[in-house]
Motif scaffolding. Sequence first.
Motif, PDB file in Angstrom:
ATOM      1  N   VAL A 250      32.808  33.007 -46.561  1.00 50.63           N
ATOM      2  CA  VAL A 250      31.928  32.382 -45.568  1.00 50.63           C
ATOM      3  C   VAL A 250      31.951  33.191 -44.282  1.00 50.63           C
ATOM      4  CG1 VAL A 250      31.609  30.373 -44.055  1.00 50.63           C
ATOM      5  CG2 VAL A 250      32.064  30.039 -46.488  1.00 50.63           C
ATOM      6  N   HIS A 251      30.779  33.370 -43.711  1.00 48.90           N
ATOM      7  CA  HIS A 251      30.651  34.017 -42.402  1.00 48.90           C
ATOM      8  C   HIS A 251      29.891  33.065 -41.490  1.00 48.90           C
ATOM      9  CE1 HIS A 251      29.740  36.714 -39.206  1.00 48.90           C
ATOM     10  NE2 HIS A 251      28.483  36.908 -39.536  1.00 48.90           N
ATOM     11  N   THR A 252      30.469  32.767 -40.330  1.00 49.25           N
ATOM     12  CA  THR A 252      29.746  31.946 -39.351  1.00 49.25           C
ATOM     13  C   THR A 252      29.836  32.617 -37.978  1.00 49.25           C
ATOM     14  OG1 THR A 252      31.526  30.600 -38.396  1.00 49.25           O
ATOM     15  CG2 THR A 252      30.663  29.883 -40.538  1.00 49.25           C
ATOM     16  N   HIS A 253      29.045  32.110 -37.049  1.00 45.47           N
ATOM     17  CA  HIS A 253      29.222  32.429 -35.625  1.00 45.47           C
ATOM     18  C   HIS A 253      29.660  31.145 -34.920  1.00 45.47           C
ATOM     19  CE1 HIS A 253      26.873  36.435 -35.277  1.00 45.47           C
ATOM     20  NE2 HIS A 253      27.125  36.211 -36.548  1.00 45.47           N
ATOM     21  N   SER A 254      30.634  30.440 -35.491  1.00 43.41           N
ATOM     22  CA  SER A 254      31.079  29.174 -34.903  1.00 43.41           C
ATOM     23  C   SER A 254      31.585  29.422 -33.481  1.00 43.41           C
ATOM     24  CB  SER A 254      32.164  28.540 -35.777  1.00 43.41           C
ATOM     25  OG  SER A 254      33.340  29.310 -35.778  1.00 43.41           O
ATOM     26  N   THR A 255      31.364  28.457 -32.606  1.00 44.30           N
ATOM     27  CA  THR A 255      31.470  28.684 -31.157  1.00 44.30           C
ATOM     28  C   THR A 255      32.835  29.198 -30.688  1.00 44.30           C
ATOM     29  OG1 THR A 255      29.900  26.864 -30.931  1.00 44.30           O
ATOM     30  CG2 THR A 255      30.962  27.646 -28.915  1.00 44.30           C
ATOM     31  N   TYR A 256      33.897  28.489 -31.005  1.00 46.59           N
ATOM     32  CA  TYR A 256      35.212  28.876 -30.479  1.00 46.59           C
ATOM     33  C   TYR A 256      35.767  30.107 -31.194  1.00 46.59           C
ATOM     34  CZ  TYR A 256      35.248  24.794 -27.502  1.00 46.59           C
ATOM     35  OH  TYR A 256      34.930  23.884 -26.527  1.00 46.59           O
ATOM     36  N   GLY A 257      35.544  30.184 -32.493  1.00 50.03           N
ATOM     37  CA  GLY A 257      35.963  31.372 -33.237  1.00 50.03           C
ATOM     38  C   GLY A 257      35.293  32.621 -32.684  1.00 50.03           C
ATOM     39  N   THR A 258      33.992  32.531 -32.451  1.00 50.27           N
ATOM     40  CA  THR A 258      33.253  33.665 -31.910  1.00 50.27           C
ATOM     41  C   THR A 258      33.708  33.999 -30.494  1.00 50.27           C
ATOM     42  OG1 THR A 258      31.368  33.049 -33.289  1.00 50.27           O
ATOM     43  CG2 THR A 258      30.920  34.541 -31.451  1.00 50.27           C
ATOM     44  N   ALA A 259      34.046  32.976 -29.721  1.00 48.62           N
ATOM     45  CA  ALA A 259      34.523  33.229 -28.354  1.00 48.62           C
ATOM     46  C   ALA A 259      35.806  34.067 -28.366  1.00 48.62           C
ATOM     47  CB  ALA A 259      34.760  31.909 -27.621  1.00 48.62           C
ATOM     48  N   TRP A 260      36.727  33.756 -29.283  1.00 45.21           N
ATOM     49  CA  TRP A 260      37.945  34.572 -29.419  1.00 45.21           C
ATOM     50  C   TRP A 260      37.599  35.998 -29.885  1.00 45.21           C
ATOM     51  CZ3 TRP A 260      42.990  33.660 -28.026  1.00 45.21           C
ATOM     52  CH2 TRP A 260      43.342  32.342 -27.696  1.00 45.21           C
ATOM     53  N   ALA A 261      36.647  36.123 -30.812  1.00 42.60           N
ATOM     54  CA  ALA A 261      36.232  37.453 -31.287  1.00 42.60           C
ATOM     55  C   ALA A 261      35.657  38.273 -30.140  1.00 42.60           C
ATOM     56  CB  ALA A 261      35.214  37.318 -32.421  1.00 42.60           C
ATOM     57  N   GLN A 262      34.846  37.615 -29.301  1.00 46.68           N
ATOM     58  CA  GLN A 262      34.263  38.300 -28.145  1.00 46.68           C
ATOM     59  C   GLN A 262      35.331  38.654 -27.115  1.00 46.68           C
ATOM     60  OE1 GLN A 262      29.663  36.669 -28.196  1.00 46.68           O
ATOM     61  NE2 GLN A 262      31.031  35.780 -26.666  1.00 46.68           N
ATOM     62  N   ALA A 263      36.396  37.853 -27.060  1.00 47.52           N
ATOM     63  CA  ALA A 263      37.505  38.132 -26.134  1.00 47.52           C
ATOM     64  C   ALA A 263      38.423  39.220 -26.699  1.00 47.52           C
ATOM     65  CB  ALA A 263      38.311  36.857 -25.878  1.00 47.52           C
TER      66      ALA A 263
ATOM     67  N   GLY B 250      36.084  41.772 -34.225  1.00 47.10           N
ATOM     68  CA  GLY B 250      35.961  41.899 -32.767  1.00 47.10           C
ATOM     69  C   GLY B 250      34.518  42.044 -32.306  1.00 47.10           C
ATOM     70  N   ASN B 251      34.154  41.277 -31.262  1.00 46.68           N
ATOM     71  CA  ASN B 251      32.797  41.266 -30.701  1.00 46.68           C
ATOM     72  C   ASN B 251      31.744  40.708 -31.657  1.00 46.68           C
ATOM     73  OD1 ASN B 251      33.549  44.188 -28.905  1.00 46.68           O
ATOM     74  ND2 ASN B 251      33.079  42.222 -28.007  1.00 46.68           N
ATOM     75  N   HIS B 252      32.193  40.282 -32.831  1.00 50.87           N
ATOM     76  CA  HIS B 252      31.251  39.724 -33.774  1.00 50.87           C
ATOM     77  C   HIS B 252      31.584  38.244 -34.009  1.00 50.87           C
ATOM     78  CE1 HIS B 252      28.892  40.476 -37.792  1.00 50.87           C
ATOM     79  NE2 HIS B 252      28.580  39.349 -37.229  1.00 50.87           N
ATOM     80  N   ALA B 253      32.317  37.921 -35.046  1.00 51.93           N
ATOM     81  CA  ALA B 253      32.472  36.503 -35.394  1.00 51.93           C
ATOM     82  C   ALA B 253      33.451  36.371 -36.552  1.00 51.93           C
ATOM     83  CB  ALA B 253      31.114  35.914 -35.757  1.00 51.93           C
ATOM     84  N   PRO B 254      33.756  35.129 -36.994  1.00 51.49           N
ATOM     85  CA  PRO B 254      34.725  34.910 -38.077  1.00 51.49           C
ATOM     86  C   PRO B 254      34.177  35.184 -39.479  1.00 51.49           C
ATOM     87  CG  PRO B 254      34.507  32.939 -36.674  1.00 51.49           C
ATOM     88  CD  PRO B 254      33.384  33.865 -36.313  1.00 51.49           C
ATOM     89  N   PHE B 255      35.055  35.609 -40.339  1.00 51.32           N
ATOM     90  CA  PHE B 255      34.862  35.633 -41.799  1.00 51.32           C
ATOM     91  C   PHE B 255      36.060  34.900 -42.424  1.00 51.32           C
ATOM     92  CE2 PHE B 255      32.153  39.101 -40.555  1.00 51.32           C
ATOM     93  CZ  PHE B 255      31.164  39.195 -41.518  1.00 51.32           C
ATOM     94  N   THR B 256      35.783  34.112 -43.469  1.00 51.26           N
ATOM     95  CA  THR B 256      36.863  33.442 -44.203  1.00 51.26           C
ATOM     96  C   THR B 256      36.598  33.583 -45.697  1.00 51.26           C
ATOM     97  OG1 THR B 256      35.726  31.305 -44.280  1.00 51.26           O
ATOM     98  CG2 THR B 256      37.118  31.704 -42.368  1.00 51.26           C
ATOM     99  N   TRP B 257      37.632  33.352 -46.488  1.00 51.81           N
ATOM    100  CA  TRP B 257      37.480  33.453 -47.944  1.00 51.81           C
ATOM    101  C   TRP B 257      38.476  32.529 -48.628  1.00 51.81           C
ATOM    102  CZ3 TRP B 257      38.724  37.303 -44.523  1.00 51.81           C
ATOM    103  CH2 TRP B 257      40.076  37.662 -44.463  1.00 51.81           C
ATOM    104  N   GLY B 258      38.461  32.522 -49.948  1.00 55.09           N
ATOM    105  CA  GLY B 258      39.387  31.668 -50.668  1.00 55.09           C
ATOM    106  C   GLY B 258      39.113  31.745 -52.154  1.00 55.09           C
ATOM    107  N   ASP B 259      39.869  30.956 -52.922  1.00 51.38           N
ATOM    108  CA  ASP B 259      39.701  31.021 -54.372  1.00 51.38           C
ATOM    109  C   ASP B 259      38.544  30.150 -54.861  1.00 51.38           C
ATOM    110  OD1 ASP B 259      40.735  28.524 -54.130  1.00 51.38           O
ATOM    111  OD2 ASP B 259      42.600  28.945 -55.191  1.00 51.38           O
ATOM    112  N   SER B 260      37.770  29.615 -53.934  1.00 51.26           N
ATOM    113  CA  SER B 260      36.530  28.900 -54.258  1.00 51.26           C
ATOM    114  C   SER B 260      35.653  28.910 -53.012  1.00 51.26           C
ATOM    115  CB  SER B 260      36.822  27.453 -54.678  1.00 51.26           C
ATOM    116  OG  SER B 260      37.282  26.715 -53.567  1.00 51.26           O
ATOM    117  N   ALA B 261      34.361  28.662 -53.214  1.00 55.82           N
ATOM    118  CA  ALA B 261      33.467  28.586 -52.053  1.00 55.82           C
ATOM    119  C   ALA B 261      33.882  27.426 -51.155  1.00 55.82           C
ATOM    120  CB  ALA B 261      32.023  28.408 -52.515  1.00 55.82           C
ATOM    121  N   GLN B 262      34.288  26.326 -51.781  1.00 50.24           N
ATOM    122  CA  GLN B 262      34.713  25.150 -51.030  1.00 50.24           C
ATOM    123  C   GLN B 262      35.899  25.489 -50.116  1.00 50.24           C
ATOM    124  OE1 GLN B 262      36.053  21.981 -53.578  1.00 50.24           O
ATOM    125  NE2 GLN B 262      35.684  20.398 -52.028  1.00 50.24           N
TER     126      GLN B 262
END
Lengths: 234, 234, 234, 234
Positions: free
Chosen positions: A95-108, A170-182
Motif C-alpha cells: 500500500v502507498h498513501t500520502h496520509s497526512t502525518y506519515g507524509t509530514a514526517w517524510a517531508q521532515a 523522504g520528501n514523498h510519503a509512506p509505503f507499507t507491505w505485508g503477507d496480505s493486502a489486508q
Amino acid sequence: MSEFEELKEVAYRSNMRLPELDLVLFTFGNASVADREREVFAIKPSGVPYEELNPASIVIVDFDGNVVEGEMRPSSDTQTHAVLYKHWENIKGIVHTHSTYGTAWAQAQKDIPIMGTTHADHLTNDIPCAPPMADDMIEGDYEVQTGYQIINALKDRDLSHEEVEMILVGNHAPFTWGDSAQKAVYNSAVLEEVAKMAYLSLQINPDAPRLKDTLIKKHWERKHGDDAYYGQEN
Amino acid sequence: MSEFEELKEVAYRSNMRLPELDLVLFTFGNASVADREREVFAIKPSGVPYEELNPASIVIVDFDGNVVEGEMRPSSDTQTHAVLYKHWENIKGIVHTHSTYGTAWAQAQKDIPIMGTTHADHLTNDIPCAPPMADDMIEGDYEVQTGYQIINALKDRDLSHEEVEMILVGNHAPFTWGDSAQKAVYNSAVLEEVAKMAYLSLQINPDAPRLKDTLIKKHWERKHGDDAYYGQEN
Amino acid sequence: MSEFEELKEVAYRSNMRLPELDLVLFTFGNASVADREREVFAIKPSGVPYEELNPASIVIVDFDGNVVEGEMRPSSDTQTHAVLYKHWENIKGIVHTHSTYGTAWAQAQKDIPIMGTTHADHLTNDIPCAPPMADDMIEGDYEVQTGYQIINALKDRDLSHEEVEMILVGNHAPFTWGDSAQKAVYNSAVLEEVAKMAYLSLQINPDAPRLKDTLIKKHWERKHGDDAYYGQEN
Amino acid sequence: MSEFEELKEVAYRSNMRLPELDLVLFTFGNASVADREREVFAIKPSGVPYEELNPASIVIVDFDGNVVEGEMRPSSDTQTHAVLYKHWENIKGIVHTHSTYGTAWAQAQKDIPIMGTTHADHLTNDIPCAPPMADDMIEGDYEVQTGYQIINALKDRDLSHEEVEMILVGNHAPFTWGDSAQKAVYNSAVLEEVAKMAYLSLQINPDAPRLKDTLIKKHWERKHGDDAYYGQEN
C-alpha cells in the motif's frame, strides 16, 4: 470471465479501505495484492477516483511491471510495487498513501522514533525514512528506482522487510507491505496513528526519550514472539 | 443460556462505545465490567476487531485472572484488569485505550496538568503518569505488574482511586475505571478531551499556570461535593 | 399544554445544534433562549445527555434565576445566563460550551487576537479572555459572579456586548450570545473556528501581526455597516 | 426555463462540494463557473447557508460584475471572480474558501513552501501568499482590488496562472481556479491538504528543506508534462 476475478475483487476492496480509513484524499494512494503462483499482482488504475472504482477496472501486472490484463493504465507507482514483489518473495500486499502525518514526517526527512507500546506492538525499530533519491535515480526510471531506494534503505540499516513492514520515502510519503493486502492496509493505518502520536509527544516534551529496550522486546514478543499470547491464533 | 448473559451484554456495549467515541483504532483497547457478587468480570476477547465483536464472544474471568467462561482467549491486558478489581473492591468497570492525545502524554512521560474547569469537573489533581515500569517488572508477569504499577503510582502520590479514576502508564497509554463500565468509558473520553485541551493550551502559552485551588475546589464540589447541584440526581 | 411550548422547542433545537457542530462532548455545554415579553428564558436541564434531551425536559426560568416551569433542575450555569439576560436587555440567546480550541485559549489565559478577515467578518476586536475570577467571587455565588465577571470584562475594555458577542472566561471556557438563540449558537461555532485558525497561524509564524485597521473596518462594514452588502437582508 | 439552467446546476453542485470536503463552515466560501461563449459566470448567492442552497438560487453575472439573471444578491466576493475571469481568459472555475489550514498560512503571511511530492504533483512553486492589500485599495473598490492583488502577486513573482492555480491573500484566505469548476474545487482541497502537511513538517523539523528541483520537475512532469503517464487521459 477473467481468471483474475477474485484477485481483482481483493484489490478493489483493499483500495476502498484507504478512503474509509481516512488515509487518502482523492486519488493520492493505491493498494495492490499479489498472486504468488501466477506471479502477478492486481493494482488500482491510475488517477481513478475511489468513488468510480470497481473490480473490473483493476489492472493485472506481472513482477516485471508489464500489464497482463486490464483496459486501463495501472497506477503510476506500479513499477515500485513490481520491484518490491520481485525482491521480497514472501510479501503479498503493498500500500502507498500520502496520509497526512506519515507524509509530514517524510517531508521532515525524519525517522518516526519508537516512543511507546502502540509502536512496539507492531515493530521494534524507528520507522525508517529513506533519504530522498539521488538526482540520477530521479531522472532515470523513477518508480523502479523508488523500489530500490526502499530496499536499500532497509539494507543500509540492517533491517529485514519481514520485521519492518513500513517505510517513509523522504520528501514523498509512506509505503507499507505485508503477507496480505489486508495486512498492508492495516500497516498504513498503524503508521499514520503512530506518526501522529510521536508528533504530539515531541510537541509536549521535545526531550521525551525513545521507548526502552525491555518494553520494546516485551510488546513485540507478546504479539509476535514464539510464546505470543495476543489475539486468537498463535 | 449462560448465567452471565447480561454481564456479557454490558461488556459488549461498553466495548462498542470505544470506537463510537473515536477512542480506539482497530483492536487497540478494551473495556470490562465486574459482577461483585459472583466475583468475576466480563472482558473483550483478544485481538478481535470491534466490527466482529458480539456478546457471545465476551470472556468471563475471575479476579485472579482465570477464565471462567468463554470460547476465546481474553484480552492480553486481562491480568491488569484482574489486579485492579481485586485491590479496589468498589470499582465495577475498567477501560484501556490507546487514545491519541492521552497516549501522546504517556509517551511524553508527563502528568496532564489541571488547567481548567473541564478538568476540575472530573478530578482535582493532575492526571498522573505512572513512570515506565522497572525492567524486572516488565520481564516478569508484565500485565500483572502493570496493575501494580498503577496502584503504586496512586499510592506514591497519596491519591485515592475513588477521587482519581484515570491514569497514564508511562510510554504506554491510559487506563480508566469507575463504579460502572459506562463511567469508565466516560472517563476515557474525558481524559482524551482534557489531554487535547492541555496540549493546545501549553502550545498557545507555555507559561500558562495550573488552575488555582479555589476554582478546582468549586468545580469539583458543584459536581461531587455534599451540596452538589450539577445533574438531576444529588 | 404549556404556554412556553414554542420557546422550549427553540431551546431544544438550539441545544441539539451544539453536538451537531462538534462544540460539546457529553453534557459540556448549554444553550438558552429568552422571551423578552414574558421575561423568562428556556434552558437545558442539568447533566442530561443530548441524546436523551427532548423539548419537554427544557426548564423555564425567570431573569432572577427562579424556575418558572419544568420538572428537572436547570443547567448548573443557569444563574450566569440569568445575570446576562437581566443586564443586557436586547439579547435573546446565550450559549456556553467547552469547545476544544476556545477552551484551550481560555486555559492559556490569552485573548484570541484578530488575525484575519474570518475574525473581522464577525467582530473588530480580539476575543477577550476575562481574567480568572477572584477567590471571594468563586467562593460566593459562583455562577452569578461568572455573569458579572463577563459583564465587567467587557466594561473594563470599553466594549459593548452588541459589538462583541463572545468571550472567554479565563481557565474556564467560551460564552456567546446574540439577538436569537440561533445567532448565539452561530457565534459559538465562529469562535471555535477563529480560535483554531489563530492558534495555527501563531504556530506557523509566532511574529504574525494582528490584522490592520483598514481591513478590520472594511470586513466589518461590508457585513454590518450602514452600507452592508453581505447576505440578502440589508 | 432559463438558458442558464445547466450552468446554474454546475455552480450549485460545485458549491455543495465545499462543505462535503470540509472546506467551509456556514457560508464562508463560494464557487463559480463560467460560460466563456456567453461571457457570464454562475455564482452562489450571498450569505445563503449551503443546506438552503438550490440551483434556482444561483446568480448569473457578466465579466464586469453586473447581474444578468437571478432573484438574489450574488456573493459579496463576486467582483473578485469577475476580475479574474476578465483577465484570465482560459479559466472556467473559481473557488474561494476560508479553509482552516490555508487560512492559517494566509494569516501568518507566509507562502506555503513546497516540501514534498504531494505538492509537486500539483504545482512546482511555493503556494504564494499575496501581501495584504494597501490601504487605498481596501478603502476603494475592495473586492475588485482583491482580484488585482491576486493578478499582481503572480506577475510580481513571474508566475503564470496556468501553472499556479492557487493563492493565499494575506490575512484573508485561499482562492483557487482552473479550467472547470470541478478543477477549482479540487485545487481548494489540495491546497488545504498541502497546507496541513507543510505545517506539520515544519513543526516536526523547523529546518526541513524545500523539495529539491529534480523531484519537483519529475513529479510535475509525470502528471502534466509532454510525456505524462499519470491518469487515463494523456
